[in-house]
Scaffold this motif. Sequence first.
Motif, PDB file in Angstrom:
ATOM      1  N   ASN B 378       0.848  -1.183   0.000  1.00 21.39           N
ATOM      2  CA  ASN B 378       0.000   0.000   0.000  1.00 21.39           C
ATOM      3  C   ASN B 378       0.890   1.241   0.000  1.00 21.39           C
ATOM      4  OD1 ASN B 378      -2.662  -1.257   0.212  1.00 21.39           O
ATOM      5  ND2 ASN B 378      -1.953  -1.950   2.219  1.00 21.39           N
ATOM      6  N   LEU B 379       0.256   2.411  -0.070  1.00 27.32           N
ATOM      7  CA  LEU B 379       0.988   3.671  -0.001  1.00 27.32           C
ATOM      8  C   LEU B 379       0.582   4.417   1.264  1.00 27.32           C
ATOM      9  CD1 LEU B 379       0.662   4.863  -3.720  1.00 27.32           C
ATOM     10  CD2 LEU B 379       2.612   3.735  -2.635  1.00 27.32           C
ATOM     11  N   VAL B 380       1.490   5.275   1.731  1.00 25.34           N
ATOM     12  CA  VAL B 380       1.237   6.002   2.975  1.00 25.34           C
ATOM     13  C   VAL B 380       1.497   7.490   2.749  1.00 25.34           C
ATOM     14  CG1 VAL B 380       2.201   6.420   5.284  1.00 25.34           C
ATOM     15  CG2 VAL B 380       1.742   4.067   4.541  1.00 25.34           C
ATOM     16  N   PHE B 381       0.574   8.316   3.252  1.00 23.77           N
ATOM     17  CA  PHE B 381       0.831   9.754   3.364  1.00 23.77           C
ATOM     18  C   PHE B 381       1.318   9.991   4.789  1.00 23.77           C
ATOM     19  CE2 PHE B 381      -2.197  11.626  -0.105  1.00 23.77           C
ATOM     20  CZ  PHE B 381      -1.394  11.059  -1.070  1.00 23.77           C
ATOM     21  N   THR B 382       2.487  10.613   4.903  1.00 23.62           N
ATOM     22  CA  THR B 382       3.146  10.652   6.211  1.00 23.62           C
ATOM     23  C   THR B 382       2.698  11.791   7.107  1.00 23.62           C
ATOM     24  OG1 THR B 382       4.910  11.789   5.056  1.00 23.62           O
ATOM     25  CG2 THR B 382       5.258   9.459   5.564  1.00 23.62           C
ATOM     26  N   ASP B 383       2.249  12.885   6.519  1.00 26.30           N
ATOM     27  CA  ASP B 383       2.072  14.087   7.339  1.00 26.30           C
ATOM     28  C   ASP B 383       0.765  14.796   6.999  1.00 26.30           C
ATOM     29  OD1 ASP B 383       4.820  14.279   8.728  1.00 26.30           O
ATOM     30  OD2 ASP B 383       5.327  13.982   6.623  1.00 26.30           O
ATOM     31  N   VAL B 384      -0.330  14.188   7.379  1.00 23.24           N
ATOM     32  CA  VAL B 384      -1.632  14.767   7.065  1.00 23.24           C
ATOM     33  C   VAL B 384      -2.173  15.468   8.307  1.00 23.24           C
ATOM     34  CG1 VAL B 384      -3.980  14.296   6.285  1.00 23.24           C
ATOM     35  CG2 VAL B 384      -2.061  12.919   5.399  1.00 23.24           C
ATOM     36  N   LYS B 385      -2.586  16.716   8.132  1.00 22.68           N
ATOM     37  CA  LYS B 385      -3.189  17.420   9.266  1.00 22.68           C
ATOM     38  C   LYS B 385      -4.527  16.763   9.604  1.00 22.68           C
ATOM     39  CE  LYS B 385      -1.384  21.993   8.339  1.00 22.68           C
ATOM     40  NZ  LYS B 385      -1.771  23.262   7.736  1.00 22.68           N
ATOM     41  N   GLN B 386      -4.762  16.564  10.873  1.00 21.41           N
ATOM     42  CA  GLN B 386      -6.025  15.940  11.270  1.00 21.41           C
ATOM     43  C   GLN B 386      -7.215  16.760  10.784  1.00 21.41           C
ATOM     44  OE1 GLN B 386      -5.774  15.248  15.492  1.00 21.41           O
ATOM     45  NE2 GLN B 386      -4.053  13.807  15.264  1.00 21.41           N
ATOM     46  N   SER B 387      -7.018  18.065  10.708  1.00 19.16           N
ATOM     47  CA  SER B 387      -8.120  18.927  10.256  1.00 19.16           C
ATOM     48  C   SER B 387      -8.438  18.713   8.772  1.00 19.16           C
ATOM     49  CB  SER B 387      -7.757  20.393  10.503  1.00 19.16           C
ATOM     50  OG  SER B 387      -6.558  20.707   9.811  1.00 19.16           O
ATOM     51  N   GLN B 388      -7.518  18.062   8.040  1.00 20.81           N
ATOM     52  CA  GLN B 388      -7.755  17.845   6.613  1.00 20.81           C
ATOM     53  C   GLN B 388      -8.135  16.406   6.282  1.00 20.81           C
ATOM     54  OE1 GLN B 388      -4.158  19.477   4.745  1.00 20.81           O
ATOM     55  NE2 GLN B 388      -5.363  21.321   4.353  1.00 20.81           N
ATOM     56  N   LEU B 389      -8.296  15.592   7.317  1.00 21.08           N
ATOM     57  CA  LEU B 389      -8.564  14.178   7.058  1.00 21.08           C
ATOM     58  C   LEU B 389      -9.845  13.965   6.270  1.00 21.08           C
ATOM     59  CD1 LEU B 389      -7.488  12.510  10.430  1.00 21.08           C
ATOM     60  CD2 LEU B 389      -6.549  12.007   8.162  1.00 21.08           C
ATOM     61  N   GLN B 390     -10.869  14.709   6.627  1.00 22.04           N
ATOM     62  CA  GLN B 390     -12.136  14.483   5.948  1.00 22.04           C
ATOM     63  C   GLN B 390     -12.044  14.860   4.461  1.00 22.04           C
ATOM     64  OE1 GLN B 390     -15.561  16.889   6.976  1.00 22.04           O
ATOM     65  NE2 GLN B 390     -16.928  15.123   6.824  1.00 22.04           N
ATOM     66  N   ALA B 391     -11.391  15.970   4.194  1.00 27.43           N
ATOM     67  CA  ALA B 391     -11.238  16.399   2.798  1.00 27.43           C
ATOM     68  C   ALA B 391     -10.401  15.383   2.021  1.00 27.43           C
ATOM     69  CB  ALA B 391     -10.577  17.783   2.753  1.00 27.43           C
ATOM     70  N   LEU B 392      -9.338  14.922   2.639  1.00 23.04           N
ATOM     71  CA  LEU B 392      -8.488  13.931   1.967  1.00 23.04           C
ATOM     72  C   LEU B 392      -9.282  12.647   1.710  1.00 23.04           C
ATOM     73  CD1 LEU B 392      -5.807  12.831   0.894  1.00 23.04           C
ATOM     74  CD2 LEU B 392      -5.175  12.256   3.249  1.00 23.04           C
ATOM     75  N   HIS B 393     -10.065  12.255   2.706  1.00 22.93           N
ATOM     76  CA  HIS B 393     -10.854  11.034   2.543  1.00 22.93           C
ATOM     77  C   HIS B 393     -11.742  11.107   1.307  1.00 22.93           C
ATOM     78  CE1 HIS B 393     -14.518   8.515   3.620  1.00 22.93           C
ATOM     79  NE2 HIS B 393     -13.556   7.651   3.397  1.00 22.93           N
ATOM     80  N   ARG B 394     -12.372  12.264   1.105  1.00 19.69           N
ATOM     81  CA  ARG B 394     -13.265  12.413  -0.048  1.00 19.69           C
ATOM     82  C   ARG B 394     -12.489  12.297  -1.354  1.00 19.69           C
ATOM     83  NH1 ARG B 394     -16.581  17.027   2.647  1.00 19.69           N
ATOM     84  NH2 ARG B 394     -17.997  15.744   3.883  1.00 19.69           N
ATOM     85  N   GLU B 395     -11.312  12.906  -1.369  1.00 20.45           N
ATOM     86  CA  GLU B 395     -10.512  12.854  -2.612  1.00 20.45           C
ATOM     87  C   GLU B 395     -10.028  11.430  -2.879  1.00 20.45           C
ATOM     88  OE1 GLU B 395      -8.660  15.968  -4.200  1.00 20.45           O
ATOM     89  OE2 GLU B 395      -8.737  17.361  -2.493  1.00 20.45           O
ATOM     90  N   LEU B 396      -9.661  10.748  -1.812  1.00 16.51           N
ATOM     91  CA  LEU B 396      -9.185   9.364  -2.003  1.00 16.51           C
ATOM     92  C   LEU B 396     -10.334   8.451  -2.425  1.00 16.51           C
ATOM     93  CD1 LEU B 396      -6.728   8.968   1.022  1.00 16.51           C
ATOM     94  CD2 LEU B 396      -6.136   9.171  -1.402  1.00 16.51           C
ATOM     95  N   GLN B 397     -11.505   8.720  -1.897  1.00 19.58           N
ATOM     96  CA  GLN B 397     -12.683   7.930  -2.307  1.00 19.58           C
ATOM     97  C   GLN B 397     -12.901   8.039  -3.810  1.00 19.58           C
ATOM     98  OE1 GLN B 397     -15.806   9.434   0.360  1.00 19.58           O
ATOM     99  NE2 GLN B 397     -16.238   7.296   0.919  1.00 19.58           N
TER     100      GLN B 397
END
Lengths: 164, 558
Positions: B378-397
């Motif tokens: 798998n791949l890992v993003f190392t430094d994601v701000k917790q405040s951006q998790l939801q936005a990132l989740h949508r993009e990854l979806q």
Amino acid sequence: MALIKNHELTPDTYTRIAGDAELPDQGGVLVDLQRWQDDWQSLGRRGSPVGVWLTSDQHPEIIADDLDQIDLVALEFPSFRDGRAYSYARLLRDRYGFSGELRAVGDVLPDQLLYMHRVGFDAFELAGQDPLSDYQTALEEFDVFYQPAADARATALRLRHARG
Amino acid sequence: MYRYDEFDHQLVAERVAQFRHQVKRRLDGQLTEDQFKPLRLMNGLYLQLHAYMLRVNVPYGVLSAHQLRKLAHIARRYDRDYGHFTTRQNIQYNWISLEDTADILAELAEVEMNAMQSSGNCVRNITADPLAGRARDEIEDPRPWCELIRQYSILNPEFSYLPRKFKIAVTGAPKDRAAVAVHDIGLRMHHDAHGKPGFEVIVGGGQGRTPVIGKTIRDWIEPEEILAYIEAILRVYNLYGRRDNLYKARIKILVNALGLDAFRELVETEYEAMRGQALAVPAAEQERIAAYFQPPAWESGSDLDAELDTLRAADQDFARWFDSNVSAHKAPGYAIVTLSLKATGQEPGDLSADRMDAVADLADRYSLGELRVTHRQNLVFTDVKQSQLQALHRELQALQLATPNIGLLTDMIACPGLDYCALANARSIPVAQDISRHFAAADKLLEIGELSINISGCMNACGHHHVANIGILGVNKKGKEFFQITLGGAADESAALGDRLGPGLPQNELPGAIETLVDKYLELRTSESESFLETYRRVGMTPFKTAVYGDDAARRVA
């Protein structure tokens, strides 16, 4: 088959002696381990250079105490894939302090020459149409070396910290 | 991350030129295939069933967005628009032509990548904890040491013609995410009483036909002496490892033949003769390399536990993903996010060129431009701000990279198998796809909890089946593919080899058999917190065997 020694095509001054065959009256001889162990005293009395040929399953530790009486050690590569002689060469140079000729014999190919040189070989029996050119090309392929070995090449680490 | 200086650049450039010359000599007929083979292997080029495969190193799994874009470009220009991430944190291209290889290597060199020693009987890519430098449980960052070992191993004149391949893995955390116990050398970092780091050295682990859990040869080695100790091991192996039989040539066979104590004595003798000399790592070099791995400028903040709880309560998809794909970061306010390359029905570890580019863009926007490749593909993003998790989740979806299954049943390792590999006896990818589709329901996966399934298409075990909680091994019996199941393996700090469940099953019965095993586990577990592995270790094989084969069959094969 050509002999390259100290970066030059060189006539081979050693006669290869098969098993317990008779020795020539004079001149260097290259004998196998058994012959050396049987005849080391008489070989020494001849007053000519002596070389010992080791196969890839003969650890040079066997002759480590004799090295002051030996002028040449030939390490055999039965196949270029058999890498034991790289470690034997390191041990001969770094551990046992051998400073005589260290010759690579057997399946010696251009693509492995630089590695051989780095671990302490200074003589190579090479086939091919232009062995000296192959040799020079192979040794010039790299100018950067990451690890210390038995050669005088400066490592990247040393150069990095030398420039200050 | 580490950046090449002029020496590193020059070495890689020289290597590319050398290989270009070697390819030319091969095409001219100056080199026989027998002579050329080890040379191309040590440049990552491997001949598979249908074409050449090029395996590119991702050193200890660390990759930049910039590099990933280059990998996408190579997939597009020289391959069939995709790449495959491997269990050794590398990427493979499956449809490469020999004539293109030197150009590809030159393109990789532009982004400080190479394929040196990704195959062949030499020291391979150094692998590490994919969460190195970020995980909250970490004791010591292994990456600077990995880089030191990488440089030491590259074009090593003494150890480029070893009896067989040689794999080194390093972890600096108590939770072993690098499978160090199944490597030729596994290094585990510890602290002494004064907080000074050192290495525990594990030797002789491996998978393949003769799986072995590695043994600790030394509890403690000073970090500055690690290269000398590795050299001592390599020299003993190079001198005494078997060369007469390909299948008995790995260091694990030598360690077992001599016994650990006798092997240790040889290594210690070598080490004593070398310590404190040319291989001792000067403090200045340790500092030079460590400087590349200083933590990025994280914004100071605090964990957003309450906010994330609210989000999880409101958004079930997010909650599932958060629970399985997000892990704790050492910096408050940040998180580590794993991108699943195991979407339902997908070939494990594959990524298309377009999605590589998309992931690179997301890494720039959400993860300071850095990512990692994990040994579970798998791949890992190392430094994601917790405040951006939801936005990132949508993009990854949107990219189908948010499957909430990390560490769960469908997060499978599979080797390329008979679809690509000349060694395979059976297909692996279709088996993984079958299981993946069978267990597509996210709730069921979460209910089952932590469970690893690994699939190998032959006994060489590239799919790590020996160390899976449920291992699947493809075999060929009289022209038909069967799959043997093992239970109880583990690749982590409790590393163990799996035990065979019983006779092999045909492919179409596998998903059902796995469901049976899982249901039996759910029935037997004492609580939701007892994992499949823990239950297996508590109750043993019999109930599982009976569940799959019935009472009579279980007795017959017992």
